[in-house]
Design an enzyme around this catalytic site. Sequence first.
Site, PDB file in Angstrom:
ATOM      1  CD  GLU A   1      -3.060  -1.087   2.174  1.00 59.42           C
ATOM      2  OE1 GLU A   1      -2.900  -0.319   3.162  1.00 59.42           O
ATOM      3  OE2 GLU A   1      -4.075  -1.793   2.037  1.00 59.42           O
TER       4      GLU A   1
ATOM      5  CD  GLU B   1      -4.037  -5.832   2.240  1.00 60.97           C
ATOM      6  OE1 GLU B   1      -4.830  -5.254   3.025  1.00 60.97           O
ATOM      7  OE2 GLU B   1      -2.811  -5.599   2.228  1.00 60.97           O
TER       8      GLU B   1
END
Length: 425
Positions: A196, A313
Site C-alpha cells: 500500500e 486484499e
Amino acid sequence: MKNLAVALILFLFLHQKCFAGDGFIRTRGIHFMLNGSPFYANGFNAYWLMYVASDPSQRHKVSTAFQQASSHGLTVARTWAFSDGGYKPLQYAPGSYNEQMFKGLDFVIAEARRYGIKLVLSLANNYESFGGKKQYVNWARSAGQYLTSDDDFFRNSVVKGYYKNHIRTILSRFNTFTGILYKNDPTIMAWELMNEPRCTSDPSGRTIQAWIMEMASYVKSIDRSHMLEAGLEGFYGQSSPQRMNLNPSFNVGTDFIANNRIPGIDFATVHSYPDQWLSSSNDENQLSFLNNWLNGHIQDAQYVLKKPLLLTEFGKSWKDPGFSPYQRDMLFNTVYYKIYVSAKRGGAAAGGLFWQLLTEGMDTFRDGYEIVLSENSSTANVISQQARKLYQIRKIFARMRNLEMWRRARRAQRFARNRGKPIGK
C-alpha cells in the site's frame, strides 16, 4: 511428407512444453498463465509467516496454515519479505540481515512449494509496522541526511539505495531448505514493491509514479522470470478524472491507471475495505460501493491497462458494529462473484486474496479480519466453493487449449499430405 508432419507435431508439443512447463506464472494479455493454461488465484494474506517461522518451535503453524489452505483449494499466499529494525528484524541495519529470520522466510517458501501454493512476496511497508518507510528514513537521518518527511523514502537517493540493496538481497537469496535462489524459484508468483504505497505529500501522483518506474526497472534488471506488481490499493488519480468519483474521500498520491501502465508492472492490484473506508455507512451502501469499485477496476484492467487484475486484499472485521458472519459471507460472495463472472467470460479479473488467514492458537495475531478455517465454517465453505468454480474454468480452458493443439497438428498433417500430391490429374 509423413516425417514432416511428425516433426511439426513434435515442434508444437515441445514449444508448448518448453515455454509453459517451468512452473512460473506469467501474463499473456489480460490473463495469468501457468504451464500453458490460464491461472486464477483463490488465495489469502498471511503477513506473519516469516515472523512465526523464524522460531523453529513454531513452524508447525506455518505448515498447518498451508495444509488447511490447500485442502480448501487456496492456491496463492501473500506475505511479507521484510521486517526492518525493531523487534525480530530481518534487516536490523541497512544491508545487515538476521540469518535466523531469513531462514524463517526460506522455510515459508519451501513449505509453500510442498503444498502447491504460490507466493506474492512484498518487499517493504508503507506503514510503521515491521519498520516500513519510516525506518528507512530514520536510518538515512542517522547517516546524516536531512529529511523532513517519511515520504522522503520515495525521493531521497540514500534511502532509495538502501531499498535497492534490500531488493537485491532478497532476490539473490539462496534458500537453505530448497537450494534454489529466490529469483529462480517458481514457487514465488510475484514480487510486490510495497504494501500500500502512499505519498500524501504529493497528491499529484508524480512522486509515486517516478519511484515505481525506477524500482520496477531495478527489479527487472535482476530478475526477468518473476512478475512484479506495485502493491497499490487502486485509488484513481489525475490520469483518469472521470473515475475519481469511485474513490473514497481521500487522496494518497497514487494513480491506478498511470502507476499500472508502467511497463515493468506486470499486473494491476486493488484492495477493498468498505467497512474502513465508509465506516459511517450501512452494509447496503458498503456493498454498493464494493460493486462499483470492482466493476470499474475490472473494466479498466481489461480495456485500458490490458493487464490482469488481482484483488490482493479484502475482508470484513467482526469488530464492526452489528457484525454477523452472514455479512462477511455476503462481502466474500460479492467479491468472488465479480471474479468468477469476469473469469468465465475471459476477462481481466484473475483472483482474490482475503485478509487474513490464521490457524488455531494464534490469538495474539487476531485483528478482526482473521479467518480460521476450522472455526469459521460458513466463510470456509464460501472460499472452497470459489476454489472449485475457478478450477472448473481452468479445466475448460485447458481442454480448449489441448483441442486447439490437436487441430493445429491435424492441419499440419493435412498440409504435409497435400504437399506430396501431384498437381492436377
